[in-house]
Motif scaffolding. Structure first.
Motif, short mmCIF file in Angstrom:
data_model
loop_
_atom_site.label_atom_id
_atom_site.label_comp_id
_atom_site.label_asym_id
_atom_site.label_seq_id
_atom_site.Cartn_x
_atom_site.Cartn_y
_atom_site.Cartn_z
N ILE A 111 -5.34 -4.78 14.01
CA ILE A 111 -4.98 -5.86 14.94
C ILE A 111 -5.36 -7.18 14.29
CG2 ILE A 111 -5.32 -6.81 17.25
CD1 ILE A 111 -6.20 -3.97 18.12
N HIS A 112 -4.43 -8.12 14.34
CA HIS A 112 -4.66 -9.42 13.70
C HIS A 112 -3.78 -10.46 14.36
CE1 HIS A 112 -0.80 -8.84 11.49
NE2 HIS A 112 -1.18 -7.57 11.57
N ARG A 113 -4.02 -11.71 14.00
CA ARG A 113 -3.22 -12.83 14.48
C ARG A 113 -2.53 -13.46 13.28
NH1 ARG A 113 -7.34 -11.51 17.13
NH2 ARG A 113 -7.34 -11.52 19.41
N ARG A 114 -1.22 -13.61 13.40
CA ARG A 114 -0.36 -14.10 12.31
C ARG A 114 -0.29 -13.05 11.19
NH1 ARG A 114 -3.89 -18.05 13.26
NH2 ARG A 114 -4.83 -17.82 11.20
N PRO A 115 0.74 -13.13 10.37
CA PRO A 115 0.89 -12.15 9.29
C PRO A 115 -0.30 -12.18 8.34
CG PRO A 115 2.93 -13.37 9.61
CD PRO A 115 1.90 -14.05 10.46
N ALA A 116 -0.68 -11.01 7.84
CA ALA A 116 -1.81 -10.89 6.91
C ALA A 116 -1.32 -10.18 5.65
CB ALA A 116 -2.96 -10.12 7.55
N ALA A 117 -1.40 -10.88 4.52
CA ALA A 117 -0.89 -10.33 3.26
C ALA A 117 -1.66 -9.07 2.84
CB ALA A 117 -0.98 -11.38 2.16
N VAL A 118 -2.91 -8.97 3.22
CA VAL A 118 -3.73 -7.83 2.81
C VAL A 118 -3.15 -6.52 3.33
CG1 VAL A 118 -5.28 -7.95 4.81
CG2 VAL A 118 -6.09 -6.97 2.67
N LEU A 119 -2.43 -6.55 4.44
CA LEU A 119 -1.87 -5.32 5.01
C LEU A 119 -0.70 -4.81 4.17
CD1 LEU A 119 -2.01 -6.24 8.80
CD2 LEU A 119 -3.60 -4.85 7.48
N ASP A 120 0.09 -5.71 3.63
CA ASP A 120 1.20 -5.29 2.74
C ASP A 120 0.66 -4.63 1.48
OD1 ASP A 120 3.06 -6.34 4.52
OD2 ASP A 120 3.01 -8.32 3.58
N GLU A 121 -0.43 -5.20 0.94
CA GLU A 121 -1.04 -4.61 -0.25
C GLU A 121 -1.66 -3.25 0.10
OE1 GLU A 121 -2.48 -4.00 -4.09
OE2 GLU A 121 -0.91 -5.31 -3.29
N ALA A 122 -2.25 -3.14 1.27
CA ALA A 122 -2.84 -1.87 1.69
C ALA A 122 -1.77 -0.80 1.83
CB ALA A 122 -3.58 -2.05 3.01
N ARG A 123 -0.62 -1.15 2.36
CA ARG A 123 0.47 -0.18 2.50
C ARG A 123 0.93 0.30 1.12
NH1 ARG A 123 6.33 -0.85 5.65
NH2 ARG A 123 7.12 1.22 5.05
N ARG A 124 1.06 -0.62 0.18
CA ARG A 124 1.49 -0.25 -1.16
C ARG A 124 0.51 0.74 -1.80
NH1 ARG A 124 0.49 -1.33 -6.26
NH2 ARG A 124 -1.26 -2.72 -5.74
N ARG A 125 -0.77 0.47 -1.66
CA ARG A 125 -1.78 1.35 -2.25
C ARG A 125 -1.81 2.70 -1.55
NH1 ARG A 125 -6.79 -2.08 -4.60
NH2 ARG A 125 -5.68 -4.01 -5.10
N TRP A 126 -1.65 2.69 -0.26
CA TRP A 126 -1.65 3.94 0.51
C TRP A 126 -0.48 4.83 0.09
CZ3 TRP A 126 0.65 4.74 5.93
CH2 TRP A 126 0.24 5.98 6.45
N GLU A 127 0.68 4.24 -0.05
CA GLU A 127 1.86 5.01 -0.44
C GLU A 127 1.72 5.61 -1.84
OE1 GLU A 127 5.27 2.62 2.19
OE2 GLU A 127 4.99 2.18 0.06
N GLN A 128 1.00 4.91 -2.71
CA GLN A 128 0.83 5.39 -4.09
C GLN A 128 -0.30 6.41 -4.23
OE1 GLN A 128 0.30 1.88 -6.47
NE2 GLN A 128 2.47 1.33 -6.43
N HIS A 129 -1.07 6.60 -3.18
CA HIS A 129 -2.21 7.52 -3.23
C HIS A 129 -1.71 8.95 -3.08
CE1 HIS A 129 -6.39 8.54 -3.20
NE2 HIS A 129 -6.36 9.02 -1.97
N GLU A 130 -1.81 9.72 -4.14
CA GLU A 130 -1.23 11.06 -4.16
C GLU A 130 -1.93 12.03 -3.21
OE1 GLU A 130 -1.26 12.37 -8.19
OE2 GLU A 130 0.25 10.89 -8.85
N ALA A 131 -3.21 11.83 -2.98
CA ALA A 131 -3.97 12.77 -2.16
C ALA A 131 -4.09 12.31 -0.71
CB ALA A 131 -5.35 12.98 -2.75
N ARG A 132 -3.22 11.42 -0.27
CA ARG A 132 -3.38 10.84 1.06
C ARG A 132 -3.25 11.88 2.17
NH1 ARG A 132 1.75 9.36 -0.54
NH2 ARG A 132 3.38 10.00 0.93
#
Length: 286
Positions: A111-132
């Protein structure tokens, strides 16, 4: 009015996929699904979803509606409520972004106010994590916290660059050096107050969250160590700024002394001027 984005990582999918928030209860019911609900600018409707679908405690929901909460990790029955701050760099300097997290058995709510760039980076890393899939929602929490702390390193690099510019300006005698120095020093006083507790929050997460797989715990510990390292570096920079201020004062007084010497050298003694006028009158009476 707030917006909700729902991502689901199911065993049958190669990558996490977006889904309609209307399917939230259905998707949560399958423990094999890893669910990420992201809410921007929460309003009464979004808070009602958190209350109805997740059964979150009223005290935690009350904190969600009030910005500028202190960083912390609170344990509730079956989930944790976490408050941390991301760091973003703008043209004017450092911009803190508050993030509220609800971390449950197979879900993470951000939960946040206004767009947060850190979330886009987190999604990218999550998707690349093979053992997720094997590591569950903890892999998503790790991707988010790792991305958040990486932003702290960007702040550290910016401060180092600004310090080098200010030092050069001091030695060149530029008048703007003092104002830039005080501006950066004020920023450095503000940064640790918001970011320093992140290390304590990560320590609490490691201590309380039993859902973190053993093989993932060293990575969480590494993120915590990075947080401590960055904040120690920022403390060092703050001390160096104090030294730079002393140098700036020394150079200012040194330049002022030189200016006063020049002014003294070119100032004409009024008595000498009077004697000169009398001599000219005697030599050239007319």
């Amino acid at each position: 009015m707030g917006t909700m984005r729902l991502l689901v990582d199911a065993p049958t999918q190669a990558l996490p996929a977006q889904a309609s928030p209307d399917r939230l209860r259905e998707l949560l019911a399958d423990s094999k699904n890893q669910v990420w609900l992201d809410i921007s600018d929460p309003g009464p409707a979004e808070v009602a979803v958190l209350r109805r679908v997740f059964g979150l405690h009223e005290l935690a929901l009350e904190d969600v509606t009030k910005p500028h909460e202190r960083p912390r990790c609170d344990a509730y029955a079956g989930y944790h409520f976490i408050v941390v701050y991301a760091a973003e760099i703008t043209g004017d300097g450092f911009l803190p972004r508050e993030l509220n997290l609800f971390w449950g058995p197979n879900y993470l709510v951000t939960i946040h106010r206004r767009p947060a760039a850190v979330l886009d980076e987190a999604r990218r890393r999550w998707e690349q994590h093979e053992a997720r899939q094997a590591q569950g929602v903890a892999s998503l929490a790790y991707a988010l916290l790792e991305s958040l702390v990486e932003g702290y390193f960007a702040i550290q690099d910016r401060v180092r660059g600004r310090m080098e510019e200010i030092e050069e300006a001091i030695f060149k005698g530029e008048e703007s050096a003092a104002a830039d120095l005080f501006r950066l020093r004020k920023e450095l006083l503000r940064v640790p107050r918001l970011l320093a507790p992140t290390g304590h929050v990560l320590a609490e997460v490691l201590r309380r969250e039993r859902g973190i797989p053993e093989e993932l715990r060293p990575y969480f510990q590494d993120v915590q160590d990075h947080t401590v390292h960055v904040l120690a570096e920022l403390d060092t920079y703050r001390d160096l700024l104090g030294t730079a201020l002393d140098v700036q004062v020394f150079y200012s007084f040194n330049r002022l002394g030189k200016i006063m010497k020049r002014l003294t050298a070119v100032t004409v003694d009024p008595r000498a001027e009077l004697c000169g006028q009398r001599l000219r009158h005697e030599l050239c009476p007319h």
